[in-house]
Design an enzyme around this catalytic site. Structure first.
Site, PDB file in Angstrom:
ATOM      1  N   HIS A  30     -23.846 -17.289  90.621  1.00 27.79           N
ATOM      2  CA  HIS A  30     -24.877 -18.370  89.867  1.00 27.79           C
ATOM      3  C   HIS A  30     -24.208 -19.516  90.051  1.00 27.79           C
ATOM      4  O   HIS A  30     -22.892 -19.863  89.969  1.00 27.79           O
ATOM      5  CB  HIS A  30     -25.034 -18.060  88.426  1.00 27.79           C
ATOM      6  CG  HIS A  30     -25.515 -16.932  87.789  1.00 27.79           C
ATOM      7  ND1 HIS A  30     -26.452 -15.957  88.881  1.00 27.79           N
ATOM      8  CD2 HIS A  30     -25.427 -16.213  86.755  1.00 27.79           C
ATOM      9  CE1 HIS A  30     -26.794 -15.021  87.977  1.00 27.79           C
ATOM     10  NE2 HIS A  30     -26.303 -15.309  86.763  1.00 27.79           N
ATOM     11  N   CYS A  85     -23.836 -14.107  81.589  1.00 28.54           N
ATOM     12  CA  CYS A  85     -23.059 -14.381  83.112  1.00 28.54           C
ATOM     13  C   CYS A  85     -23.233 -16.049  83.568  1.00 28.54           C
ATOM     14  O   CYS A  85     -22.479 -16.396  84.254  1.00 28.54           O
ATOM     15  CB  CYS A  85     -23.922 -13.615  84.246  1.00 28.54           C
ATOM     16  SG  CYS A  85     -25.688 -13.472  84.032  1.00 28.54           S
TER      17      CYS A  85
HETATM   18  P1  NAP Z   1     -29.546  -2.655  84.595  1.00 28.96           P
HETATM   19  O1  NAP Z   1     -29.339  -2.821  86.172  1.00 28.96           O
HETATM   20  O2  NAP Z   1     -31.181  -2.423  84.432  1.00 28.96           O
HETATM   21  O3  NAP Z   1     -28.860  -1.284  84.260  1.00 28.96           O
HETATM   22  C1  NAP Z   1     -29.005  -0.800  82.893  1.00 28.96           C
HETATM   23  C2  NAP Z   1     -28.349   0.420  82.728  1.00 28.96           C
HETATM   24  O4  NAP Z   1     -28.421   1.050  81.325  1.00 28.96           O
HETATM   25  C3  NAP Z   1     -28.625   1.767  83.543  1.00 28.96           C
HETATM   26  O5  NAP Z   1     -27.436   2.687  83.841  1.00 28.96           O
HETATM   27  C4  NAP Z   1     -29.496   2.261  82.665  1.00 28.96           C
HETATM   28  O6  NAP Z   1     -29.490   3.904  83.156  1.00 28.96           O
HETATM   29  C5  NAP Z   1     -28.983   2.262  81.423  1.00 28.96           C
HETATM   30  N1  NAP Z   1     -30.211   2.230  80.416  1.00 28.96           N
HETATM   31  C6  NAP Z   1     -31.285   1.936  80.511  1.00 28.96           C
HETATM   32  N2  NAP Z   1     -31.944   2.175  79.227  1.00 28.96           N
HETATM   33  C7  NAP Z   1     -31.422   3.071  78.776  1.00 28.96           C
HETATM   34  C8  NAP Z   1     -31.346   3.821  77.462  1.00 28.96           C
HETATM   35  N3  NAP Z   1     -32.702   3.841  76.713  1.00 28.96           N
HETATM   36  N4  NAP Z   1     -30.579   4.753  77.220  1.00 28.96           N
HETATM   37  C9  NAP Z   1     -29.490   4.785  77.938  1.00 28.96           C
HETATM   38  N5  NAP Z   1     -29.215   4.261  78.811  1.00 28.96           N
HETATM   39  C10 NAP Z   1     -30.081   3.311  79.316  1.00 28.96           C
HETATM   40  O7  NAP Z   1     -28.856  -3.734  83.877  1.00 28.96           O
HETATM   41  P2  NAP Z   1     -27.837  -4.725  84.350  1.00 28.96           P
HETATM   42  O8  NAP Z   1     -27.966  -5.838  85.087  1.00 28.96           O
HETATM   43  O9  NAP Z   1     -26.684  -3.776  84.768  1.00 28.96           O
HETATM   44  O10 NAP Z   1     -27.411  -5.485  82.767  1.00 28.96           O
HETATM   45  C11 NAP Z   1     -26.798  -4.392  81.930  1.00 28.96           C
HETATM   46  C12 NAP Z   1     -26.234  -5.065  80.685  1.00 28.96           C
HETATM   47  O11 NAP Z   1     -25.362  -6.320  81.042  1.00 28.96           O
HETATM   48  C13 NAP Z   1     -27.530  -5.876  80.054  1.00 28.96           C
HETATM   49  O12 NAP Z   1     -27.241  -6.067  78.650  1.00 28.96           O
HETATM   50  C14 NAP Z   1     -27.230  -7.250  80.768  1.00 28.96           C
HETATM   51  O13 NAP Z   1     -27.819  -8.418  79.974  1.00 28.96           O
HETATM   52  C15 NAP Z   1     -25.883  -7.454  80.899  1.00 28.96           C
HETATM   53  N6  NAP Z   1     -25.377  -8.696  81.699  1.00 28.96           N
HETATM   54  C16 NAP Z   1     -25.929  -8.527  82.922  1.00 28.96           C
HETATM   55  C17 NAP Z   1     -25.250  -9.171  84.032  1.00 28.96           C
HETATM   56  C18 NAP Z   1     -25.781  -9.183  85.460  1.00 28.96           C
HETATM   57  O14 NAP Z   1     -25.190 -10.161  86.291  1.00 28.96           O
HETATM   58  N7  NAP Z   1     -26.685  -8.306  85.863  1.00 28.96           N
HETATM   59  C19 NAP Z   1     -24.582 -10.204  83.575  1.00 28.96           C
HETATM   60  C20 NAP Z   1     -24.245 -10.331  82.377  1.00 28.96           C
HETATM   61  C21 NAP Z   1     -24.586  -9.328  81.377  1.00 28.96           C
HETATM   62  P3  NAP Z   1     -30.781   4.740  83.993  1.00 28.96           P
HETATM   63  O15 NAP Z   1     -30.343   4.061  85.392  1.00 28.96           O
HETATM   64  O16 NAP Z   1     -30.434   5.934  83.914  1.00 28.96           O
HETATM   65  O17 NAP Z   1     -32.141   4.121  83.661  1.00 28.96           O
END
Ligand code: NAP
Length: 343
Positions: A239, A147
């Site tokens: 950001h 991001c």
């Molecule tokens: P998050 O809020 O922590 O969400 C993670 C998701 O993955 C939740 O739906 C969670 O499900 C699921 N999950 C976690 N552990 C799991 C497992 N062992 N098996 C199956 N599902 C699982 O994270 P996020 O910020 O959305 O980020 C998601 C991805 O996008 C990451 O790789 C991050 O680096 C990338 N990213 C994020 C952003 C940002 O601005 N946030 C920007 C670019 C890229 P439960 O709710 O059921 O635990």
């Protein structure tokens, strides 16, 4: 309409996917998946929804299923999984013939995996042919950048033709970038945290791949140097990055502005009318005021000034969960459809 599935649908980025997809003209959400504890639960009753005032009606009643390609009734799979989970799960879907548009970092830097920003390096999509051949998969994985890297790279693209040589960047990154529930409030209120695990490495390496060129089935990285210092700040979304760009010749502010404004939008549903918006006010861009520009898909630059004849300083801002995450994957999928990679 293309049927789509969201992996990690309950998280920060997953919710943003659901929100953006629910009003998308080409896509219909049919399958939602998260961790095993969610299996059999109704999305609208289970999710801790925080991205808008209401959960979209069309997804509310979807029953979440376990993360197995056999449970996926979709043409395209959008992944918002943590990287370590994505590394295991995404190939299972690609092997079974699904197109995976991923936000996770797991495969971004692999030679045969495109890391794409549609306005910057659409030609890198052709790596999927090598990927399918190398790995023997029927489907494939296409990734979008980190991001912070995406805003920076969009702003660097038009500067490449002006003789860009090196970049220093100091970031001020929003809380939603850390996922949900993310950084504990007592750690971030009244504070700045000057470390984000793995972030500086991504910001220093991903733009080089994206701005590189394809030769012999691989990307030759762009010949510039990037040094990054990344910081978490108490802002919800958006950001902000301070960038110092050095060139191999003298540069003038007017040509920098002209270059930024020359980056062309695409004829795709999620494309903003202006890819880079230049703000001339002395105190812009600001996260709260500017992050929703172009529906969160534009990046906003400002405070452009010469530091020396060959160096320019500017600020760039973008919405980290829209242009920096879910919106980026969706734009990649739209490009893949337009270019005939998905039919
Ligand atoms: P998050 O809020 O922590 O969400 C993670 C998701 O993955 C939740 O739906 C969670 O499900 C699921 N999950 C976690 N552990 C799991 C497992 N062992 N098996 C199956 N599902 C699982 O994270 P996020 O910020 O959305 O980020 C998601 C991805 O996008 C990451 O790789 C991050 O680096 C990338 N990213 C994020 C952003 C940002 O601005 N946030 C920007 C670019 C890229 P439960 O709710 O059921 O635990």
């Amino acid at each position: 309409m293309f049927k789509v599935c969201v992996l990690g649908a309950t998280g920060m980025v997953g919710q943003k996917f659901v929100q953006l997809l629910s009003r998308h003209p080409w896509f219909k959400v049919t399958t939602l998946m998260a961790s095993e504890r969610r299996v059999g639960k109704i999305y609208g009753e289970e999710v801790d929804w925080i991205v808008s005032s209401e959960i979209p009606r069309d997804v509310f009643d979807i029953e979440m299923v376990s993360m197995d390609p056999k449970n996926c009734d979709a043409d395209i799979v959008f992944s918002a999984l943590p990287s370590e989970v994505a590394r295991e799960v995404e190939p299972k879907f690609a092997r079974e013939g699904f197109v995976v548009a991923s936000n996770a970092s797991a495969f971004r830097m692999e030679d045969d995996v495109p890391l794409v920003i549609p306005e910057v390096n659409p030609d890198h999509l052709k790596l999927v042919e090598f990927q399918k051949r190398n790995r023997g998969w029927d489907g494939f994985i296409v990734t979008n950048p980190n991001c912070t890297a995406i805003m920076l790279t969009i702003s660097l693209k038009p500067l490449m033709d002006l003789g860009l040589r090196s970049v220093r960047v100091a970031t001020m990154q929003a809380l939603s970038g850390a996922g949900y529930p993310g950084v504990p409030s007592l750690a971030i209120v009244d504070n700045v945290i000057p470390f984000i695990k793995g972030e500086e490495e991504k910001v220093e390496s991903e733009p080089l791949k994206i701005l590189g060129r394809i030769e012999n089935c691989k990307v030759v990285p762009a010949d510039i140097e990037i040094s990054a210092s990344c910081h978490r700040v108490p802002v919800i979304d958006g950001h902000l990055e301070a960038v110092w760009a050095k060139f191999d010749r003298d540069v003038k502010i007017e040509e920098i502005v002209e270059a930024f404004e020359s980056l062309k939008p695409l004829d795709l549903p999620s494309s903003p009318k202006k890819v880079i918006v230049v703000r001339r006010e002395i105190d812009r861009p600001q996260p709260r005021l500017d992050r929703d520009e172009g529906g969160g898909m534009s990046v906003v630059v400002g405070r452009i000034k010469n530091v020396s004849d060959r160096e320019v300083r500017y600020l760039v801002l973008g919405h980290n969960t829209v242009r920096g995450a879910a919106g980026a994957s969706i734009l990649n999928a739209e490009l893949m459809i337009k270019e005939g990679y998905i039919d």
